[in-house]
Design a protein around this motif. Structure first.
Motif, PDB file in Angstrom:
ATOM      1  N   PRO A 195       6.378   4.058   9.009  1.00 59.81           N
ATOM      2  CA  PRO A 195       5.383   4.650   8.254  1.00 59.81           C
ATOM      3  C   PRO A 195       4.960   5.706   8.995  1.00 59.81           C
ATOM      4  CG  PRO A 195       4.733   2.277   8.196  1.00 59.81           C
ATOM      5  CD  PRO A 195       5.787   2.257   9.238  1.00 59.81           C
ATOM      6  N   LEU A 248       2.679   5.323  -3.108  1.00 60.10           N
ATOM      7  CA  LEU A 248       2.619   6.524  -2.292  1.00 60.10           C
ATOM      8  C   LEU A 248       4.213   6.965  -2.276  1.00 60.10           C
ATOM      9  CD1 LEU A 248      -0.204   6.050  -0.087  1.00 60.10           C
ATOM     10  CD2 LEU A 248      -0.576   6.404  -2.643  1.00 60.10           C
ATOM     11  N   LYS A 257      -1.124  11.512  -1.037  1.00 58.34           N
ATOM     12  CA  LYS A 257      -1.815  11.108  -0.971  1.00 58.34           C
ATOM     13  C   LYS A 257      -3.326  10.088  -1.559  1.00 58.34           C
ATOM     14  CE  LYS A 257      -5.309  14.087  -2.333  1.00 58.34           C
ATOM     15  NZ  LYS A 257      -6.106  15.458  -2.447  1.00 58.34           N
ATOM     16  N   TYR A 258      -3.139   8.884  -0.760  1.00 62.31           N
ATOM     17  CA  TYR A 258      -4.258   8.308  -1.111  1.00 62.31           C
ATOM     18  C   TYR A 258      -5.672   7.899  -1.572  1.00 62.31           C
ATOM     19  CZ  TYR A 258      -6.844   3.948  -0.797  1.00 62.31           C
ATOM     20  OH  TYR A 258      -7.274   2.649  -0.559  1.00 62.31           O
ATOM     21  N   GLY A 259      -5.741   8.214  -2.880  1.00 61.12           N
ATOM     22  CA  GLY A 259      -7.691   8.652  -3.022  1.00 61.12           C
ATOM     23  C   GLY A 259      -7.761   9.751  -3.120  1.00 61.12           C
ATOM     24  N   GLY A 316       6.046   9.374   7.052  1.00 63.23           N
ATOM     25  CA  GLY A 316       4.366  10.407   6.586  1.00 63.23           C
ATOM     26  C   GLY A 316       5.415  11.829   6.934  1.00 63.23           C
ATOM     27  N   LEU A 366       4.977  10.270   1.824  1.00 69.64           N
ATOM     28  CA  LEU A 366       4.002   9.720   0.898  1.00 69.64           C
ATOM     29  C   LEU A 366       2.770  10.347   0.951  1.00 69.64           C
ATOM     30  CD1 LEU A 366       3.927   6.999   4.051  1.00 69.64           C
ATOM     31  CD2 LEU A 366       4.330   6.748   2.376  1.00 69.64           C
ATOM     32  N   ARG A 421       0.975  -1.283  -0.236  1.00 63.47           N
ATOM     33  CA  ARG A 421      -0.395   0.195  -0.329  1.00 63.47           C
ATOM     34  C   ARG A 421       1.048   1.556  -0.116  1.00 63.47           C
ATOM     35  NH1 ARG A 421      -4.189  -1.741   4.765  1.00 63.47           N
ATOM     36  NH2 ARG A 421      -5.208  -3.503   3.522  1.00 63.47           N
ATOM     37  N   TYR A 422       1.690   0.936   0.720  1.00 64.37           N
ATOM     38  CA  TYR A 422       2.445   2.554   0.381  1.00 64.37           C
ATOM     39  C   TYR A 422       3.474   2.956  -0.527  1.00 64.37           C
ATOM     40  CZ  TYR A 422       1.321   2.517   5.458  1.00 64.37           C
ATOM     41  OH  TYR A 422       0.792   2.254   6.748  1.00 64.37           O
TER      42      TYR A 422
END
Lengths: 412, 412
Positions: free
Chosen positions: B398, B10, B409-411, B402, B407, B6-7
């Protein structure tokens, strides 16, 4: 991840729930000052924190900054990684486009090409809304007059500045397509290409639509008009579990912005409109909350302005937006008449970063069997010591169900 | 568990990160006194805590006491249960043995047998390093002079006291073997036995090596020399995701002890050495941190001495080790010149238990967009009220990404 298959068999009748989402609520304290929420004068939020329990919530895991889509899905109890919404769907939702199952949606950038047909500006000189909106409408009219593909409806909608939405509607379309936006200048726009085992016909449909959009743009007399729309984020509606079936709640969404009404609609909430259409002020939202007393037992009320100020990097405006909300809070609480109140945010939006951020969001749960903790002010540092603890945002809805007495005992 | 899939999509450029691991940092307060960290005079750690956010971290779940291997993997963002390192690999890593893919490694205990060839002492009378080290070397020479199996290299290395490392190198070896150490006196050493569907040849290779080691030990003239090495924890290098690929960070490890350099190397960090070899003091480590300014954006700096004192059950020595670190901290921070600093430990090592323990470890994150909380001293009870909250250790990397702005943005 919350597994609602565990919760649904336990559902029973219980209290009414108000979920107040303060968009971009969170921030972070710095050496010489508090977060916006800490520094805002919010006696009513503080009083609500004092009569409930508080904590911090993370929408999609440590360090992750989320967009509004995943942030709201987490607040609604959906795993924001499992139910990821693509750019196309979010653009449709955000503009209020009534997307249907089977539709293929994509985001587009109006862009300039140079004489060699290579992208020279991916944002068409940051074209203004005033120019882009009527331009997009003229392109739509040309597409309607001369449909590029028989049996496929094409919808081009202006979103903001250079951003447009493309929706294709027809039998057997397949949204699994690679991006056509080369994402850089000096490169040619890409042809449509099916991903993996996706059906190849949709790619040829998209190529035909792309050619028609270019032709329609070429008819613009203005020299500085865009040459192309670069499409990316092809997506369709995903199957989402229904919020009402999952939770037993008759849910209503009361939001001024289309994006948030759209996400609520995606999970099956009823979107409430007043006599003059969607609410355009907190007063409208309060009136709708009052009207929903006898018809709904879950109210999602969305407050936008804290996030907008955070995006602008305007700390004072964010503080003021929070203070304005605080003034309206007692009337909202009175109108909603909920047994259990949740106040949280979909993500943090500190003015210091002029956008969304990864910071855990201050959250409170009051009423029902929530109880109280020692926290008497609503802010990041205060909430760190509260009984809610630090949790994934997804936990909030189950906790609200618990506090509202809506979950029967598991096991004897 | 952190899912780096997931990371990774990003990742973006951002600030530099310093991870200072204080080995065995944590402890626990008791009725009449604080933990070692609480009682130590650490004005510089306190100042760093004051300008950052604090919390408590658990390396491998509630109640679990971890070894250094899993503790460090968690700090590096790896699930310590998914990526378990066997005893053999850790012994190799801990002695600085350059293990290669395909090697089979095992821990061994030098032991006594009685006249019936049953184990009479699993630690050969707690044989001293002074005796065991040259003894192991002589056995190695005898194995080299008369190799027990054609095509298989055999490495026997002294670890400490009765502990040795065995490494076999050759084509087609299979590390899936049952332990040969019967784990109790009065029992016979076990023959090598393939586990599950493992290849049987390796077991016969190990039996031949075992016989050769016994024969070589029998050549020792000293009556009190060990009779056998009891092997267990057969293991090979596992495939581990590369730290740099996962995080986008150019990572360097600066550690005085081979074990910690070894674990860092296993995940693909570059291990830094000075002109005279590995660093042997904090001053050496500080010099290496300064030298890495332009070449690396993640520095893992390991401080050993708090753990060593904890192991010895020496409370005063642990307090002093923490105070010595505190004195060196400003120079380290200045040299590393990182945007974001994490200070944590791989596990707790309270002097009261003379070893590792399960207690959550005080942790701080400072710089970048970390913000501040109200905690102004670095200690267990103070950190319990901090904005970082109580988290799995795996969350730290993580969160550091951040805070360092690494990282996207997600979405939407």
């Amino acid at each position: 991840m919350i597994d609602f298959d565990r919760y649904t068999p336990l559902l029973q009748d219980g209290g009414r729930i108000l979920l107040l989402v303060v968009d971009g609520l969170g921030g972070y304290p710095e050496a010489d000052r508090g977060s916006e929420l800490e520094d805002a004068h919010t006696p009513n939020l503080d009083a609500l924190a004092a009569r409930g329990i508080t904590g911090l919530t993370e929408p999609a895991g440590p360090g992750i900054t989320v967009g509004s889509g995943p942030g709201h899905l987490a607040l609604f109890g959906y795993d924001p990684w499992r139910y990821d919404l693509g750019r196309g769907v979010l653009a449709a939702v955000g503009t209020g486009f009534p997307l249907q199952p089977g539709d293929v949606a994509a985001r587009g950038n109006l862009a300039f090409l140079n004489d060699d047909s290579l992208v020279s500006d991916r944002r068409a000189g940051r074209i203004s809304d005033d120019r882009a909106a009527p331009l997009t409408e003229r392109v739509q009219q040309r597409l309607d007059a001369d449909p590029p593909v028989a049996g496929v409806e094409v919808f081009l909608r202006h979103v903001s500045e250079h951003r447009v939405l493309l929706v294709l509607r027809g039998e057997g379309l397949d949204a699994r397509l690679a991006d056509m936006d080369p994402q850089d200048t000096g490169l040619a726009p890409l042809q449509a290409r099916p991903l993996g085992s996706a059906d190849a016909r949709t790619a040829s449909v998209v190529d035909a639509v792309d050619a028609a959009v270019r032709a329609a743009l070429a008819e613009e007399s203005d020299e500085a008009s865009p040459d192309v729309a670069l499409f990316r984020g092809f997506d369709g509606l995903r199957e989402m579990p229904d919020f009402g079936e999952r939770t037993g709640l008759r849910a209503a969404a009361i939001a001024s912005y289309p994006m948030y009404r759209g996400v609520a609609q995606l999970v099956g909430m009823e979107v409430l409109h007043g006599p003059d259409g969607p609410p355009s002020s907190m007063a409208d939202q309060i009136a709708l909350a009052r009207a929903a007393r006898d018809t709904h037992d879950f109210l999602f009320v969305h407050y936008k302005y804290a996030d907008a100020a955070g995006h602008d990097g305007n700390r004072e405006a964010k503080v003021e937006a929070l203070e304005r909300l605080d003034v309206d809070l007692p009337a909202l609480l009175e109108a909603a008449d909920a047994d259990v109140v949740v106040v949280s945010g979909d993500h943090a939006s500190p003015a210091a970063v002029s956008g969304h951020s990864w910071h855990p969001v201050p959250t409170l749960l009051a009423g029902g069997s929530a109880g109280v903790d020692d926290v008497t002010t609503f802010g990041e540092r205060a909430c760190a010591g509260g009984l809610l603890g630090l949790r994934p945002t997804e936990h909030l809805l189950p906790l609200a169900l618990g506090a509202a007495g809506r979950l029967a005992k598991y096991g004897a």
